[in-house]
Write a protein that holds these residues in place. Sequence first.
Motif, PDB file in Angstrom:
ATOM      1  N   SER A   1      -2.522 -11.621   1.480  1.00 50.73           N
ATOM      2  CA  SER A   1      -3.780 -12.150   1.234  1.00 50.73           C
ATOM      3  C   SER A   1      -3.782 -13.720   1.127  1.00 50.73           C
ATOM      4  N   THR A   2      -2.677 -14.198   1.864  1.00 44.17           N
ATOM      5  CA  THR A   2      -2.636 -15.670   1.989  1.00 44.17           C
ATOM      6  C   THR A   2      -2.877 -16.220   3.463  1.00 44.17           C
ATOM      7  N   GLU A   3      -3.900 -17.219   3.692  1.00 43.88           N
ATOM      8  CA  GLU A   3      -3.941 -17.706   4.868  1.00 43.88           C
ATOM      9  C   GLU A   3      -3.050 -18.820   5.026  1.00 43.88           C
ATOM     10  N   ILE A   4      -2.596 -19.346   6.238  1.00 40.19           N
ATOM     11  CA  ILE A   4      -1.633 -20.350   6.427  1.00 40.19           C
ATOM     12  C   ILE A   4      -2.008 -21.216   7.578  1.00 40.19           C
ATOM     13  N   VAL A   5      -1.971 -22.526   7.441  1.00 39.05           N
ATOM     14  CA  VAL A   5      -2.436 -23.314   8.730  1.00 39.05           C
ATOM     15  C   VAL A   5      -1.744 -24.663   8.506  1.00 39.05           C
ATOM     16  N   ALA A   6      -1.226 -25.133   9.483  1.00 39.44           N
ATOM     17  CA  ALA A   6      -0.785 -26.622   9.527  1.00 39.44           C
ATOM     18  C   ALA A   6      -1.493 -27.540  10.490  1.00 39.44           C
TER      19      ALA A   6
ATOM     20  N   PHE B   1      -8.087 -33.767  15.065  1.00 41.54           N
ATOM     21  CA  PHE B   1      -7.223 -33.163  14.540  1.00 41.54           C
ATOM     22  C   PHE B   1      -6.464 -32.233  15.362  1.00 41.54           C
ATOM     23  N   SER B   2      -5.340 -31.660  15.042  1.00 43.96           N
ATOM     24  CA  SER B   2      -4.826 -30.450  15.890  1.00 43.96           C
ATOM     25  C   SER B   2      -4.261 -29.715  14.913  1.00 43.96           C
ATOM     26  N   LEU B   3      -4.274 -28.245  14.893  1.00 46.33           N
ATOM     27  CA  LEU B   3      -3.862 -27.349  14.011  1.00 46.33           C
ATOM     28  C   LEU B   3      -3.155 -26.269  14.730  1.00 46.33           C
ATOM     29  N   TRP B   4      -2.208 -25.661  14.101  1.00 47.64           N
ATOM     30  CA  TRP B   4      -1.597 -24.387  14.229  1.00 47.64           C
ATOM     31  C   TRP B   4      -1.890 -23.382  13.091  1.00 47.64           C
ATOM     32  N   TYR B   5      -2.284 -22.211  13.780  1.00 47.18           N
ATOM     33  CA  TYR B   5      -2.718 -21.234  12.757  1.00 47.18           C
ATOM     34  C   TYR B   5      -1.863 -19.898  12.947  1.00 47.18           C
ATOM     35  N   SER B   6      -1.356 -19.646  11.619  1.00 47.26           N
ATOM     36  CA  SER B   6      -0.365 -18.271  11.704  1.00 47.26           C
ATOM     37  C   SER B   6      -1.169 -17.077  12.000  1.00 47.26           C
ATOM     38  N   MET B   7      -0.647 -16.420  13.104  1.00 48.32           N
ATOM     39  CA  MET B   7      -1.278 -14.812  13.598  1.00 48.32           C
ATOM     40  C   MET B   7      -0.657 -13.853  13.065  1.00 48.32           C
TER      41      MET B   7
END
Length: 453
Positions: free
Chosen positions: A223-228, A328-334
């Motif tokens: 249930s947790t979203e993760i982004v850098a 900004f730049s982002l990495w999104y966990s899939m």
Amino acid sequence: MDKRRTLAMKRLPPNFPIIWRGEVGYEQARVGRVFNYRRPSRYPIAVVEATTEDDIVEAVGLANEIGCRVSVRSGGHSWAVWSTGILRASPSNTGRLTNKLLGAYGRMFPGGHCPEVALGGFLLQGGMGWNCKNWGWACERVLGVDVVTADGRKLHCDKDENTDLYWAARGAGPGFPAIVTRFYLQTIPAFSRMRSSAYIYEKKDYRKAMEWILRVAPIYDESTEIVAVASYPAGLSDVHVMVLLVTFKNSAEEALAALQPAEDTAPPGCVQRWFCRETSLAKEYDDQHAANPMSYRYCTDNCYVKNDADVVSVLEDAFTSLPSRKSFSLWYSMAPGSRRSVEAGTMQDMALSMQTDHYFATYSIWEDEADDAKCRDWVANIFKRVERHSEGSYLGDADFQVRRTRFWQDEQGKKLMRIRKEWDPHGRIAGYLDVGDKSGAEGLENVHEWEPK
């Protein structure tokens, strides 16, 4: 008076909501609700501000009669400016509005993260919405669509009726060969105890921060979203890297348990951090709005980085050198959703078919037109280095006029272009507006920039 306008005036009903080029209000109609202030040099002969399905039928009929193409804009970001229970929703509804209305019923819909993003383009492109890594793509919750076809017919499309259009509506993007007038969406229960944690590192600690979150993300709470995100945080003079976790729960105890593993394993050296802070969907929308300000100029690109790539090294330049303070730049966990959908074969049931464990996007954002070349070149140079490590890209953050890449797996891409030609053989509905609009009714080449045509 233009011959086509004269013909239209004879054909259209009184008070039809059309604004012709040169009339008062045309420029507002042309670019109204266009988020990116780097406006295109595309000037349609007229804009129809449709409020009913019949308005759309009339507009398509007129386009067929006078030999014009139709482009659709539902409102939202549209970086490249293409235009461009069960909930029945208009394509123009934004994510914030939709969830505000659903909240009264204890429901939500995992729409776009930015509050201004409308459902139309978002869902047609696939819909990388809230907690996509675990809940799946928003378009997987589309149970049906109502459309107006290129020849002016009203149709309903779902798993039993007009199934090929229903298949295409989930992932075709702006190349969908009809105009969606209504979505039928499967909502989910709302969450009463959203919480977030964040860990902000100096850019010299980029590698240890990214190595940590890459290691824990695939096995984290579902249930947790993760982004850098790499950005210039308020009050700090250099680029920093933030790892953000947002959890959707119904009790404070559940939220604490979900976020504790990150708190226990985060590398030392944070310059700022918070743990299990109370938040809400409304608060998260506000934060996204602040990160994506209106009245600015944008250039963006994205890719799905290959699962076997050295992700930390591939993204290092994009995360440690930004061309402006708003960029900004982002990495999104899939993962793990990216693995489940492939193993289960669910992505065969819709046009959307391109993904890996790692989604990367960069947003160059600036105010002064004099900085256009610098900020656009930065994005181009980043992707010259990154793109060969990618499987393809997400339609929502791409510009077909800048870089060729793959948006679908091979078979899904071929099927989609066949469906486009069957339903819109003359290319009446403007699709993938690539350089010189060369693709037309044929649709996009589903190939990378460096591959032979």
